[in-house]
Design an enzyme around this catalytic site. Structure first.
Site, mmCIF file in Angstrom:
data_model
loop_
_atom_site.group_PDB
_atom_site.id
_atom_site.type_symbol
_atom_site.label_atom_id
_atom_site.label_comp_id
_atom_site.label_asym_id
_atom_site.label_seq_id
_atom_site.Cartn_x
_atom_site.Cartn_y
_atom_site.Cartn_z
ATOM 1 N N ARG A 116 27.102 -7.062 28.416
ATOM 2 C CA ARG A 116 27.948 -6.143 28.905
ATOM 3 C C ARG A 116 28.813 -5.407 27.991
ATOM 4 N NH1 ARG A 116 32.442 -7.133 33.447
ATOM 5 N NH2 ARG A 116 33.782 -8.247 31.738
ATOM 6 N N ASP A 126 30.127 -21.055 34.406
ATOM 7 C CA ASP A 126 29.194 -20.376 33.555
ATOM 8 C C ASP A 126 27.970 -21.063 33.454
ATOM 9 O OD1 ASP A 126 29.480 -17.913 31.186
ATOM 10 O OD2 ASP A 126 27.696 -19.549 30.957
ATOM 11 N N ASP A 149 26.692 -21.540 29.917
ATOM 12 C CA ASP A 149 27.174 -22.717 29.064
ATOM 13 C C ASP A 149 26.859 -24.007 29.792
ATOM 14 O OD1 ASP A 149 28.531 -20.779 27.615
ATOM 15 O OD2 ASP A 149 30.490 -20.678 28.586
#
Ligand code: URA
Length: 211
Positions: free
Chosen positions: A106, A202, A205
């Site tokens: 992003r 996440d 993660d």
């Protein structure tokens, strides 16, 4: 539950494993194992309407016409990096599938997804493409990945995730109404950081033990 562009697979085994994977105490190794198992169960659902023809074979006792998948092999396309967690299980169930990868990050100024890697199987236009990313959150990366696949010629795309937010489903419905979203759960909403609530945190993660 099947809506216009959304299928929620509420198989009891998937729902049970989803509860385990959401828990904050679940370790990375457990998370990976559960995601692999859930993706195999999702793959069963994704492929339930694949066209079948007949193939002439011989059993040890006699010849027969037996069901066999028709058409070109599927293309599984993982959105890096968390998509790889879903890819593993689906590939185990459909080992002859071709595999592609899309890397997006992003841009913090424009907030738009920027492509840093793109490699997909040849003849993508003739294949059923299964695009994989565990989390359909804002929907921006998923929509960008679908647009890129369409640019490459893909015509028949399904998007598979573990959790979807209503916001992401809406973006997909608006930008790519032809793409069915298949998920194990439709969660409540996004928080101000773009995380799915209640979610699981996440996904990348948790899969790889990073923070
Ligand atoms: N990506 C994640 O990994 N988790 C979320 O909740 C949203 C996006």
């Amino acid at each position: 539950m099947v809506e216009k562009n959304l299928t929620v697979v509420n198989h009891p085994l998937i729902q049970h494993k989803l509860t385990l994977i959401r828990k904050k105490e679940t370790s990375s190794s457990e998370f990976r194992r559960l995601l692999r198992e859930i993706s195999m169960l999702l793959a069963y659902e994704i492929t339930r309407d694949l066209p079948l023809g007949k193939k002439s074979i011989e059993t040890p006792l006699m010849p027969m016409e037996s069901p066999s998948l028709l058409g070109k092999k599927l293309a599984l396309v993982s959105i890096l990096r968390a998509g790889n967690g879903l890819l593993e299980g689906v590939l185990e169930l459909i080992p002859s599938a071709r595999v592609g990868y899309i890397g997006l990050y992003r841009n913090e100024e424009t907030l738009k997804p920027v492509e840093y890697y793109f490699k997909v199987p040849l003849d993508i236009e003739a294949r059923l493409v299964i695009l994989l990313d565990p989390m359909l959150a804002t929907g921006h990366s998923a929509a960008a990945a679908v647009s890129r696949l369409k640019e490459e010629g893909a015509k028949n795309i399904r998007f598979v995730c573990l959790l979807a937010a209503p916001e992401g489903v809406e973006i997909m419905r608006d930008t790519h109404p032809d793409v069915q979203v298949i998920t194990a759960a439709l969660d409540t909403r996004l928080n101000e950081l773009g995380y799915i609530l209640p979610g699981l945190g996440d996904a990348g993660d948790r899969l790889y033990g990073t923070t």
